[in-house]
Design an enzyme around this catalytic site. Structure first.
Site, mmCIF file in Angstrom:
data_model
loop_
_atom_site.group_PDB
_atom_site.id
_atom_site.type_symbol
_atom_site.label_atom_id
_atom_site.label_comp_id
_atom_site.label_asym_id
_atom_site.label_seq_id
_atom_site.Cartn_x
_atom_site.Cartn_y
_atom_site.Cartn_z
ATOM 1 C CG HIS A 139 -1.687 -1.256 1.420
ATOM 2 N ND1 HIS A 139 -2.890 -1.542 0.814
ATOM 3 C CD2 HIS A 139 -1.360 -2.353 2.154
ATOM 4 C CE1 HIS A 139 -3.293 -2.751 1.176
ATOM 5 N NE2 HIS A 139 -2.367 -3.274 1.983
ATOM 6 C CE LYS A 188 11.615 19.089 -11.733
ATOM 7 N NZ LYS A 188 10.442 19.558 -12.485
ATOM 8 C CD GLU A 219 8.836 11.865 -15.976
ATOM 9 O OE1 GLU A 219 8.273 12.664 -16.745
ATOM 10 O OE2 GLU A 219 9.622 12.227 -15.082
#
Ligand code: ARG
Length: 456
Positions: free
Chosen positions: A156, A283, A290
């Site tokens: 979870h 960044k 992705e």
């Protein structure tokens, strides 16, 4: 260019219809398979006395030249042709004239295209399996470097139990092994030759389908000619195997993206496999991971596209079936590029062992082991489970963890607790005690590595 089928027509095909109908824009990648198939066909025709040996010699020599020239780039594909089959036959006619017209005896484009596609995919599957092997090898190498790296295992997405990072990685190796197996299994069913089915009903010529199938590396000819030209279940099987593989890659990428975030900070991808932002100088984005996750969607889409194309088709060949190719070619290309990027991305990824360990130390990750401690002292597991829950609640209230609770505090919960409990709930014990087969204990993980290497 004049069509080879113009006999019964009074006018040429409408210009837009011609463009719409053509598949050469995407089926020309099967040129080598088309030529190999035609050479085998000519040889079979000659062996059966359907064409002469000298016809066969001219046809096969011409085809071999065309193959060589296409491979070297000396001959360009004429995009004005309807499809790759027509282009090659047209080109051969230009070179050897009348004799070429005998090649298409006892054959149709319907069995020809079904043959080409199976042969093409067979080759691609071999490449995909080789790439999968590289990915699995990269996982195993990383796992071998991390047989002492402790991290939190999650359920979870909540910290559950401490595990070895190697153990987590090897789970993916097992998945990719099965993916490779699934592809091999689909290839087994695909490796049945449709050639000789002709348009749908077979032929009156004395062909030898067994000979042709064997010559082209198939296990046998298809049992039923209508099935041979009508079904594309082999494409669906492969595309579902590819979809499952992409799903596994995508889950792995999702974890790598999460682990790369400041919030986890478990790994750092190499600069060579990340990109920056056009506005935010700090960044470092996991674009490759992705993109793999994103491209999974199109591979699923291709599978469902073909399912939908086929679902209402009456037997036998329908032109709808020309729609099989772009989707499966795209799935093949997508999977291959994803595997190619993934292996070196994983290999060059830096593992932040200290951060993993620090995360594994928090979150009462050893609560199960505390319950197990009591169970081994004679308490029933459910009772021990409940008592441990109460101890965790007490810790949360006091701002403590299980390691920093005093023995007196433990004894206030149950007299069974002794000083040896601290060793039982230490991270090292929690991990290395899990010696069950397939478990996270180091010995078990080393065995898993050996087993996976053997499979490779
Ligand atoms: N280009 C066609 C395809 O990809 C080849 C088969 C055409 N056969 C036909 N009867 N129109 O499916």
């Amino acid at each position: 260019m004049e069509k080879l089928w113009t006999g019964r027509f009074q006018k040429p095909l409408n210009e837009i219809a011609d463009e719409f109908n053509a598949s050469i824009g995407f089926d020309s990648r099967m040129f080598a398979q088309d030529i190999t198939g035609s050479i085998a066909h000519a040889e079979m025709l000659a062996k059966q006395g359907i064409i002469s040996e000298s016809d066969k010699a001219q046809i096969t020599a011409g085809l071999s030249d065309i193959l060589e020239e296409l491979q070297s780039g000396a001959l360009a594909i004429d995009e004005a042709c309807e499809d790759i089959h027509m282009f090659i036959e047209g080109e051969l006619t230009k070179r050897i004239g009348e004799v070429c017209k005998k090649l298409h005896t006892a054959r149709s484009r319907n069995d020809q295209v079904a043959l080409d596609l199976r042969m093409y995919l067979r080759g691609e599957c071999g490449e995909i399996q080789a790439l999968l092997k590289e990915v699995i090898a990269a996982i195993v190498t990383l796992a071998e470097k991390n047989t002492d790296t402790v991290m939190p295992g999650y359920t979870h997405l909540q910290r559950a139990q401490p595990i070895l990072f190697a153990h987590h990685l090897l789970a993916y190796a097992c998945m990719f092994l099965r993916d490779s197996d699934r592809i091999a299994d689909a290839v087994k069913r695909m490796n049945i030759s449709p050639i000789g089915s002709c348009a749908l009903a077979g032929t009156t010529y004395p062909t030898d389908r067994d000979y042709e199938a064997a010559k082209l590396g198939f296990d046998e000819p298809c049992i039923n000619s209508i099935d041979g030209v009508s079904d594309r279940d082999f494409c669906l099987e492969l595309m579902s195997a590819f979809s499952i593989t992409m799903m596994h890659l995508s889950r792995f990428c999702e974890e790598i993206i999460l682990w790369s975030s400041w919030e986890f900070s478990f790994v750092e991808l190499d600069d060579a496999f990340t990109t920056g932002s056009s506005i935010m100088p700090q960044k470092k984005n996991s674009d490759m991971a992705e993109l793999i996750r994103g491209k999974t969607g199109r591979v699923y889409g291709n599978l469902f596209g073909l399912f939908t194309t086929l679902k209402g088709l009456p037997l036998a060949y329908n032109k709808d079936m020309q729609e099989d190719k772009e989707g499966i070619f795209d799935s093949v290309d997508t999977l291959k590029i994803c595997l190619r990027v993934f292996a070196p991305m994983l290999e060059s990824m830096k593992v932040k062992k200290d951060n993993m360990l620090a995360a594994a130390k928090g979150g009462f990750i050893n609560a199960t082991d505390l319950a197990d401690y009591l169970t081994k002292k004679g308490m029933a597991f459910r009772t021990a489970y409940k008592l441990t829950g109460q101890i965790v609640a007490y810790c949360i209230e006091k701002g403590k963890d299980l390691e920093s609770l005093t023995l007196e505090e433990y004894k206030s919960f149950d007299a069974m607790f002794e000083a040896d409990l601290y060793k039982d709930i230490s991270l090292e014990t929690c991990v290395n005690k899990r010696i069950s087969k397939g478990g996270t204990g180091k010995q078990s993980v080393l065995e898993q590595i050996e087993r996976i290497k053997k499979e490779l």
